[in-house]
Write a protein that holds these residues in place. Structure first.
Motif, PDB file in Angstrom:
ATOM      1  N   TRP A 286       0.888  -1.105   0.172  1.00  0.00           N
ATOM      2  CA  TRP A 286       0.123   0.024   0.112  1.00  0.00           C
ATOM      3  C   TRP A 286       0.627   1.310  -0.139  1.00  0.00           C
ATOM      4  O   TRP A 286       0.530   2.225  -0.576  1.00  0.00           O
ATOM      5  CB  TRP A 286      -0.765   0.091   1.116  1.00  0.00           C
ATOM      6  CG  TRP A 286      -2.011   1.087   1.194  1.00  0.00           C
ATOM      7  CD1 TRP A 286      -3.294   1.213   0.509  1.00  0.00           C
ATOM      8  CD2 TRP A 286      -1.625   2.628   1.889  1.00  0.00           C
ATOM      9  NE1 TRP A 286      -3.616   2.352   0.818  1.00  0.00           N
ATOM     10  CE2 TRP A 286      -2.918   3.212   1.354  1.00  0.00           C
ATOM     11  CE3 TRP A 286      -0.647   2.944   2.346  1.00  0.00           C
ATOM     12  CZ2 TRP A 286      -3.083   4.415   1.850  1.00  0.00           C
ATOM     13  CZ3 TRP A 286      -0.826   4.369   2.743  1.00  0.00           C
ATOM     14  CH2 TRP A 286      -2.052   5.030   2.542  1.00  0.00           C
ATOM     15  N   TYR A 287       1.881   1.375   0.849  1.00  0.00           N
ATOM     16  CA  TYR A 287       2.919   2.348   0.894  1.00  0.00           C
ATOM     17  C   TYR A 287       3.488   2.557  -0.411  1.00  0.00           C
ATOM     18  O   TYR A 287       3.869   3.667  -0.836  1.00  0.00           O
ATOM     19  CB  TYR A 287       3.777   2.321   2.224  1.00  0.00           C
ATOM     20  CG  TYR A 287       3.034   2.501   3.338  1.00  0.00           C
ATOM     21  CD1 TYR A 287       2.699   3.855   3.901  1.00  0.00           C
ATOM     22  CD2 TYR A 287       2.755   1.589   4.366  1.00  0.00           C
ATOM     23  CE1 TYR A 287       2.128   4.159   5.209  1.00  0.00           C
ATOM     24  CE2 TYR A 287       2.261   1.753   5.393  1.00  0.00           C
ATOM     25  CZ  TYR A 287       2.138   3.051   5.929  1.00  0.00           C
ATOM     26  OH  TYR A 287       1.366   3.105   7.059  1.00  0.00           O
ATOM     27  N   LEU A 288       4.018   1.549  -1.134  1.00  0.00           N
ATOM     28  CA  LEU A 288       4.794   1.635  -1.975  1.00  0.00           C
ATOM     29  C   LEU A 288       3.695   2.173  -3.436  1.00  0.00           C
ATOM     30  O   LEU A 288       4.304   3.054  -4.096  1.00  0.00           O
ATOM     31  CB  LEU A 288       5.283   0.208  -2.721  1.00  0.00           C
ATOM     32  CG  LEU A 288       6.356  -0.265  -1.870  1.00  0.00           C
ATOM     33  CD1 LEU A 288       6.605  -1.968  -2.269  1.00  0.00           C
ATOM     34  CD2 LEU A 288       7.539   0.461  -1.889  1.00  0.00           C
ATOM     35  N   LEU A 289       2.691   1.576  -3.449  1.00  0.00           N
ATOM     36  CA  LEU A 289       1.778   2.256  -4.395  1.00  0.00           C
ATOM     37  C   LEU A 289       1.346   3.730  -4.247  1.00  0.00           C
ATOM     38  O   LEU A 289       1.258   4.414  -5.273  1.00  0.00           O
ATOM     39  CB  LEU A 289       0.370   1.582  -4.474  1.00  0.00           C
ATOM     40  CG  LEU A 289       0.684   0.045  -4.990  1.00  0.00           C
ATOM     41  CD1 LEU A 289      -0.609  -0.781  -4.754  1.00  0.00           C
ATOM     42  CD2 LEU A 289       1.064   0.017  -6.380  1.00  0.00           C
ATOM     43  N   ALA A 290       1.112   3.879  -2.799  1.00  0.00           N
ATOM     44  CA  ALA A 290       0.915   5.571  -2.541  1.00  0.00           C
ATOM     45  C   ALA A 290       2.106   6.197  -2.839  1.00  0.00           C
ATOM     46  O   ALA A 290       1.918   7.456  -3.563  1.00  0.00           O
ATOM     47  CB  ALA A 290       0.552   5.701  -1.059  1.00  0.00           C
TER      48      ALA A 290
END
Length: 316
Positions: A286-290
Motif C-alpha cells: 500500500w505504501y509503495l503504491l501510494a
C-alpha cells in the motif's frame, strides 16, 4: 528487434538449459558484443574515421592527429580538404573549448541551466520520471514473485512480457511516432506520458487487494518502459534540436550522465533502506503504491512546467 526475439525465446530456452544456462548465454552475448564493438572501432581507426571529440580535451586532439597521419598516407587530398574546412572561421554557436576544461561537469551544468531554463526543467523531469520508473519496476517484480512462485515459470513469463515491451516500442518508433509528429506538436508528448502513468498507477492502487494486482503492476511497468524506449527518445531529440550547439551537446551529457543515473540510484537506495527498516509487512505494498502515485503527480507537475517553458520559447 534483437531484444524482442531474444526475450521471446526465454520461455523456450529456460525449459532446455535452465536459469543457470540462461546466465551463461547472457554472459556469452556480452562477450560477443564487446568483441564486435572493439572490431568496429578498430576498423574506424584504420580508415581514419574514428569518432573525434569536439570538447574532449588533449587526448582527443592527440587521437585526431594520429588519424590525420594515418589517412594522409593513402588519401592526402582528403587531409588537405579537411584542413581547409577547419581553417574557416568558427561559427558563433561553437562553444569555447578552454572554458570547459577549467570547470567540472557540475559547474558546467549550473551555468548551462542558468542560461537555458528549459534544460533545467528537463533535468528535474528526468530525475522524477526515473525515480518512478525504478519504483514501478520494483512493484512489478514484487507482485510477480508473489503471484508466480516457480522460478522457471516466472522467467518465461518475464521473457514474454519483455518481448511485448520491445515489440510495441519498435512499432511506436518506426510507425506511430512519425505519424504522431505530423499531426501534433512534439512538446505535447511531455503531458501525455505522465497523464497515462497517472491512469495506470491509479488503477493499480485501486486494484491492489484484488486478484488483478499483477495485471495492474504489469500495465504500469509496460506503459513506462514502452514510453522510455520510444516516446521519450523522440521528445528529447525534438527538444535538443531546437537548441544551440553548446546547449545541445552539454545538455545531453548532463541529463544522461547525471539525471538519469541519479534518479534510478536514489530510488534504489531508498527502497533498500525501506525494506531493511520495515521489511515485508502486510501494508508494504500500500505504501509503495501510494508513493508511486505521489511521484506520478510530481512527474505531471514537472512536465507541465517543462511544457510551458518549451511553448514560451517557441513563441519568443
Amino acid at each position: 528487434i534483437g531484444s524482442t526475439l531474444a526475450a521471446g525465446m526465454v520461455s523456450t530456452l529456460v525449459e532446455r538449459v535452465g536459469l543457470i544456462g540462461l546466465l551463461y548465454m547472457a554472459g556469452g552475448a556480452y562477450v560477443m558484443s564487446a568483441v564486435m564493438a572493439d572490431l568496429a572501432f578498430g576498423m574506424a581507426r584504420r580508415c581514419g574515421c574514428e569518432p573525434k571529440g569536439v570538447m574532449g580535451g588533449d587526448k582527443m586532439e592527440v587521437a585526431t592527429a594520429k588519424n590525420k597521419a594515418t589517412v594522409s598516407k593513402d588519401h592526402p587530398s582528403d587531409v588537405a580538404l579537411s584542413e581547409t574546412k577547419q581553417s574557416k572561421p568558427a561559427s558563433p554557436k561553437t562553444p569555447c573549448i578552454p572554458c570547459y576544461k577549467k570547470s567540472n561537469i557540475f559547474q558546467q551544468a549550473h551555468a548551462l541551466f542558468q542560461r537555458v531554463p528549459v534544460l533545467e526543467a528537463l533535468f528535474t523531469e528526468v530525475i522524477i520520471s526515473q525515480c518512478l520508473s525504478s519504483l514501478v519496476n520494483y512493484i512489478y517484480l514484487y507482485k510477480l514473485k508473489a503471484t508466480i512462485t516457480d522460478d522457471s515459470l516466472r522467467a518465461g513469463w518475464s521473457g514474454n512480457f519483455y518481448a511485448w515491451i520491445n515489440g510495441v516500442s519498435g512499432v511506436f518508433q518506426f510507425f506511430i511516432i512519425p505519424i504522431m509528429l505530423k499531426h501534433c506538436e512534439a512538446h505535447r508528448i511531455w503531458l501525455f506520458m505522465p497523464t497515462l502513468m497517472l491512469c495506470c498507477t491509479t488503477y493499480q492502487f485501486a486494484t491492489n487487494t484484488s486478484s488483478s494486482g499483477l495485471f495492474g503492476a504489469s500495465a504500469s511497468f509496460f506503459a513506462i518502459k514502452t514510453m522510455e524506449y520510444s516516446l521519450r527518445g523522440a521528445a528529447n531529440e525534438m527538444l535538443y534540436v531546437s537548441l544551440d550547439y553548446e546547449s545541445r551537446y552539454l545538455g545531453k551529457k548532463v541529463i544522461s550522465l547525471i539525471a538519469g543515473k541519479f534518479g534510478k540510484s536514489a530510488m534504489a537506495v531508498a527502497l533498500s533502506v525501506a525494506m531493511v527498516m520495515y521489511g515485508e509487512r502486510a501494508d508494504t505494498m500500500w505504501y509503495l503504491l501510494a508513493t508511486a502515485m505521489v511521484f506520478t503527480v510530481l512527474w505531471f507537475l514537472s512536465s507541465m512546467r517543462l511544457h510551458s517553458l518549451i511553448e514560451s520559447s517557441f513563441k519568443s
